[in-house]
Structures are given as C-alpha cells and as structure tokens.
Design a protein around this motif. Structure first.
Motif, mmCIF file in Angstrom:
data_model
loop_
_atom_site.group_PDB
_atom_site.id
_atom_site.type_symbol
_atom_site.label_atom_id
_atom_site.label_comp_id
_atom_site.label_asym_id
_atom_site.label_seq_id
_atom_site.Cartn_x
_atom_site.Cartn_y
_atom_site.Cartn_z
ATOM 1 N N HIS A 56 0.829 -1.200 0.000
ATOM 2 C CA HIS A 56 0.000 0.000 0.000
ATOM 3 C C HIS A 56 0.871 1.262 0.000
ATOM 4 O O HIS A 56 0.646 2.182 -0.802
ATOM 5 N N LEU A 57 1.861 1.306 0.860
ATOM 6 C CA LEU A 57 2.740 2.477 0.912
ATOM 7 C C LEU A 57 3.565 2.594 -0.372
ATOM 8 O O LEU A 57 3.840 3.711 -0.835
ATOM 9 N N SER A 58 3.937 1.468 -0.960
ATOM 10 C CA SER A 58 4.655 1.493 -2.236
ATOM 11 C C SER A 58 3.807 2.122 -3.329
ATOM 12 O O SER A 58 4.307 2.886 -4.160
ATOM 13 N N GLU A 59 2.525 1.796 -3.329
ATOM 14 C CA GLU A 59 1.615 2.384 -4.305
ATOM 15 C C GLU A 59 1.472 3.881 -4.087
ATOM 16 O O GLU A 59 1.525 4.677 -5.033
ATOM 17 N N VAL A 60 1.279 4.269 -2.839
ATOM 18 C CA VAL A 60 1.096 5.685 -2.521
ATOM 19 C C VAL A 60 2.320 6.491 -2.920
ATOM 20 O O VAL A 60 2.209 7.615 -3.457
ATOM 21 N N LEU A 61 3.503 5.930 -2.703
ATOM 22 C CA LEU A 61 4.753 6.621 -3.019
ATOM 23 C C LEU A 61 5.196 6.410 -4.462
ATOM 24 O O LEU A 61 6.221 6.965 -4.868
ATOM 25 N N ASP A 62 4.428 5.639 -5.222
ATOM 26 C CA ASP A 62 4.753 5.354 -6.631
ATOM 27 C C ASP A 62 6.184 4.838 -6.756
ATOM 28 O O ASP A 62 6.987 5.332 -7.550
ATOM 29 N N VAL A 63 6.504 3.834 -5.966
ATOM 30 C CA VAL A 63 7.843 3.257 -5.957
ATOM 31 C C VAL A 63 7.991 2.314 -7.147
ATOM 32 O O VAL A 63 7.103 1.499 -7.401
ATOM 33 N N PRO A 64 9.087 2.372 -7.891
ATOM 34 C CA PRO A 64 9.291 1.446 -9.009
ATOM 35 C C PRO A 64 9.313 -0.004 -8.545
ATOM 36 O O PRO A 64 9.643 -0.299 -7.392
ATOM 37 N N ARG A 65 8.992 -0.920 -9.456
ATOM 38 C CA ARG A 65 8.865 -2.338 -9.108
ATOM 39 C C ARG A 65 10.099 -2.925 -8.440
ATOM 40 O O ARG A 65 9.971 -3.621 -7.421
ATOM 41 N N PRO A 66 11.313 -2.700 -8.952
ATOM 42 C CA PRO A 66 12.481 -3.292 -8.272
ATOM 43 C C PRO A 66 12.624 -2.817 -6.832
ATOM 44 O O PRO A 66 13.005 -3.587 -5.936
ATOM 45 N N GLU A 67 12.304 -1.533 -6.596
ATOM 46 C CA GLU A 67 12.425 -0.993 -5.243
ATOM 47 C C GLU A 67 11.296 -1.472 -4.335
ATOM 48 O O GLU A 67 11.466 -1.544 -3.112
ATOM 49 N N ARG A 68 10.163 -1.814 -4.916
ATOM 50 C CA ARG A 68 9.091 -2.421 -4.105
ATOM 51 C C ARG A 68 9.545 -3.779 -3.587
ATOM 52 O O ARG A 68 9.245 -4.145 -2.452
ATOM 53 N N ASN A 69 10.263 -4.516 -4.429
ATOM 54 C CA ASN A 69 10.828 -5.789 -3.958
ATOM 55 C C ASN A 69 11.784 -5.562 -2.795
ATOM 56 O O ASN A 69 11.806 -6.330 -1.829
ATOM 57 N N ARG A 70 12.598 -4.513 -2.876
ATOM 58 C CA ARG A 70 13.530 -4.198 -1.788
ATOM 59 C C ARG A 70 12.779 -3.861 -0.507
ATOM 60 O O ARG A 70 13.191 -4.260 0.592
ATOM 61 N N LEU A 71 11.696 -3.111 -0.633
ATOM 62 C CA LEU A 71 10.890 -2.790 0.546
ATOM 63 C C LEU A 71 10.304 -4.061 1.158
ATOM 64 O O LEU A 71 10.279 -4.220 2.389
ATOM 65 N N LEU A 72 9.843 -4.957 0.303
ATOM 66 C CA LEU A 72 9.309 -6.227 0.806
ATOM 67 C C LEU A 72 10.395 -7.033 1.510
ATOM 68 O O LEU A 72 10.188 -7.559 2.614
ATOM 69 N N TYR A 73 11.584 -7.143 0.888
ATOM 70 C CA TYR A 73 12.707 -7.848 1.517
ATOM 71 C C TYR A 73 13.047 -7.215 2.863
ATOM 72 O O TYR A 73 13.293 -7.907 3.855
ATOM 73 N N GLY A 74 13.082 -5.870 2.869
ATOM 74 C CA GLY A 74 13.450 -5.161 4.095
ATOM 75 C C GLY A 74 12.477 -5.408 5.231
ATOM 76 O O GLY A 74 12.839 -5.303 6.409
ATOM 77 N N ALA A 75 11.225 -5.723 4.881
ATOM 78 C CA ALA A 75 10.203 -6.007 5.907
ATOM 79 C C ALA A 75 10.097 -7.501 6.203
ATOM 80 O O ALA A 75 9.250 -7.910 7.007
ATOM 81 N N GLY A 76 10.943 -8.306 5.528
ATOM 82 C CA GLY A 76 10.953 -9.735 5.808
ATOM 83 C C GLY A 76 10.044 -10.569 4.933
ATOM 84 O O GLY A 76 9.728 -11.709 5.279
ATOM 85 N N PHE A 77 9.626 -10.018 3.781
ATOM 86 C CA PHE A 77 8.731 -10.743 2.890
ATOM 87 C C PHE A 77 9.435 -11.073 1.575
ATOM 88 O O PHE A 77 10.422 -10.444 1.200
ATOM 89 N N ALA A 78 8.895 -12.053 0.870
ATOM 90 C CA ALA A 78 9.448 -12.440 -0.428
ATOM 91 C C ALA A 78 9.091 -11.403 -1.486
ATOM 92 O O ALA A 78 8.120 -10.651 -1.351
ATOM 93 N N ALA A 79 9.884 -11.381 -2.549
ATOM 94 C CA ALA A 79 9.637 -10.456 -3.658
ATOM 95 C C ALA A 79 8.313 -10.791 -4.340
ATOM 96 O O ALA A 79 7.869 -11.946 -4.363
ATOM 97 N N LEU A 80 7.678 -9.785 -4.901
ATOM 98 C CA LEU A 80 6.418 -9.962 -5.616
ATOM 99 C C LEU A 80 6.590 -9.801 -7.120
ATOM 100 O O LEU A 80 5.949 -10.488 -7.908
ATOM 101 N N TYR A 81 7.480 -8.891 -7.524
ATOM 102 C CA TYR A 81 7.588 -8.525 -8.932
ATOM 103 C C TYR A 81 8.710 -9.309 -9.605
ATOM 104 O O TYR A 81 9.834 -9.367 -9.108
ATOM 105 N N ARG A 82 8.386 -9.906 -10.755
ATOM 106 C CA ARG A 82 9.319 -10.761 -11.464
ATOM 107 C C ARG A 82 10.088 -9.975 -12.516
ATOM 108 O O ARG A 82 9.698 -8.875 -12.908
ATOM 109 N N GLN A 83 11.172 -10.588 -12.977
ATOM 110 C CA GLN A 83 11.970 -10.024 -14.056
ATOM 111 C C GLN A 83 12.226 -11.150 -15.059
ATOM 112 O O GLN A 83 13.206 -11.874 -14.969
ATOM 113 N N GLU A 84 11.318 -11.278 -16.007
ATOM 114 C CA GLU A 84 11.415 -12.343 -16.990
ATOM 115 C C GLU A 84 12.513 -12.050 -18.014
ATOM 116 O O GLU A 84 12.814 -10.884 -18.303
#
Length: 256
Positions: free
Chosen positions: A50-78
């Motif tokens: 939710h905060l990533s959306e509000v801050l319009d964080v790019p996908r790679p950095e959203r993964n970093r935020l998730l990692y930093g909070a102890g969660f697995a990445a959501l966005y893939r890089q095919e």
C-alpha cells in the motif's frame, strides 16, 4: 540488506513528503508512519504494498521494501524471450511495424535501443547507432548531437530535463544523473533560451544521409505492467512535423 524503515524514510524524502503528508495519503496515522520508520512497528505485507503504491515506488524498489520487511519479492523479471512475454513482444512488433514508414524505437530504462522498426533502423544507422546500442551514450558524446541534430541546443535541453525527471521518478539512477551532468556542461545546451512563443511540440530536426527530417515524438508505456523489464520499456513513435519530412519518409519507404 537495508531495513524497511530506512527505505521507507528514503522514499518519503524522495517524494518530498512529511510523515503527516504521507499518513494522509495512505490513510494511516502519522504516529504509525513514525513507528514504521524507526522500526518500532513492523508492517504487514499489505501495508508495504500500500505504501509502495502511494509513493509510486518502481517495481524493483518495491521488492527491496518487501525484503526489508521480511517478505518475499512480488515482482518478477522475466528474460526478454520468455514465453510469458510473448504477447508483449508481439504487441511491440505489431506497433512498430505498423508505424513504418515513420521511425519507431523501444528504449529500456537506461536508454538502450531494444527494438527498431525499418525506418528507425535506417535513420539511426546514419547516426552510427543500431539495435542494442546506448542512446544515452550517444547523446552524452559532445560530437554526436551537433553532428546529427540541427537544433541540438533545444533538443539537448529537453533531453536533459527528461533524464532528470526519469531519474527522480526512479529514486535516483546514477547513469541518468551522470548524463544530466554531462548535458548541463554542453555549451550549446547551456546557452539555449527560448526566443519567443514555443510551438505545440518541439521537433527534433535530423540531418541524415543528405536529408533534413523534422520529427516529433509520442511516448507509450505498458502502464499495467508488473514485470520489471516490461515496466521499464518506453515506446517512442516519431511523426513528421512538416510535409517535406512526410514526403521524404514515404519516398524512402517506396524505394526500399
């Protein structure tokens, strides 16, 4: 690995928001934002997104935020040739081929030329570029712009502004920031000033293969893309800004 709180604080600063402003946009309390940034509270996965959306964080950095909070990445890089990206690649091929005889290109986030249609390939070959090359490197070459673009000071100025905006949106990209600094030091760009009312769009006037082509561009993105690579792509479609350019492009296509 950076912790969620410091990453959140960094992105809040990048977007120029106070804790209270972010709290208002996210519909949470400023106290909760403060606790998240200091590590006194741990966010849920939904709150990170939710905060990533509000801050319009790019996908790679959203993964970093998730990692930093102890969660697995959501966005893939095919991989670009992944079967999952075939509909995307087919759409790009369709769009670029239908745009001939006008030039069309696809750039990634670092301005590498990922795809060119026939007209763009012919134009950029004269400029010493081909698919896979870096347009960023070209525009930062002090000899390239003035040799191929008639109104280089004006175009270089707008290119510099675009690069600065793209870097800011992405939270700071060193390659883009370095290019901005190089362009800012270009005397022709530094000296450019508008001399009167500006036209509706700024064309780029190319001198290529004995031709003078005046082209303006529109840009498209896959706005619903969740894959990191696809979200980075920019499709630039160029159109003739005058009848002479239109006739020259049509004549070139007919002779090819």
């Amino acid at each position: 690995m950076a912790q969620f709180g410091s990453l959140l604080k960094g992105w809040r600063g990048t977007r120029g928001l106070s804790q209270l402003q972010l709290a208002g946009l996210a519909d949470v309390s400023a106290r909760h934002i403060s606790f998240l940034e200091t590590g006194r509270a741990r966010p849920s996965r939904d709150m990170v997104l939710h905060l990533s959306e509000v801050l319009d964080v790019p996908r790679p950095e959203r993964n970093r935020l998730l990692y930093g909070a102890g969660f697995a990445a959501l966005y893939r890089q095919e991989a670009p040739d992944s079967a999952l990206l075939k509909p995307i690649n087919d759409a790009i091929t369709h769009l670029l081929s239908r745009h001939d005889p006008y030039p069309a290109i696809v750039l990634d986030g670092l301005w590498r030329l990922r795809h060119l249609n026939t007209a763009a390939s012919a134009l950029l070959t004269v400029a010493g570029l081909s698919e896979g090359d870096s347009l960023l490197k070209a525009v930062c070459d002090p000899d390239w712009g003035p040799s191929i673009i008639e109104n280089w000071g004006e175009v270089g100025h707008h290119t510099m502004i675009r690069l600065r905006s793209e870097s800011l949106q992405a939270g700071g990209v060193s390659e883009l920031d370095q290019a901005v600094a190089q362009l800012a030091a270009d005397p022709a760009i530094a000296a450019w000033r508008p001399t009167g009312p500006l036209p509706p769009v700024i064309p780029t006037i190319y001198r290529a293969g004995g031709l003078r082509l005046s082209l303006f561009s529109t840009f498209s993105q896959f706005r619903t893309a969740e894959d990191i690579v696809v979200a980075d792509l920019n499709i630039e479609l160029m159109f003739p800004a005058d009848e002479e350019t239109r006739d020259a492009l049509n004549a070139f296509a007919a002779a090819s």
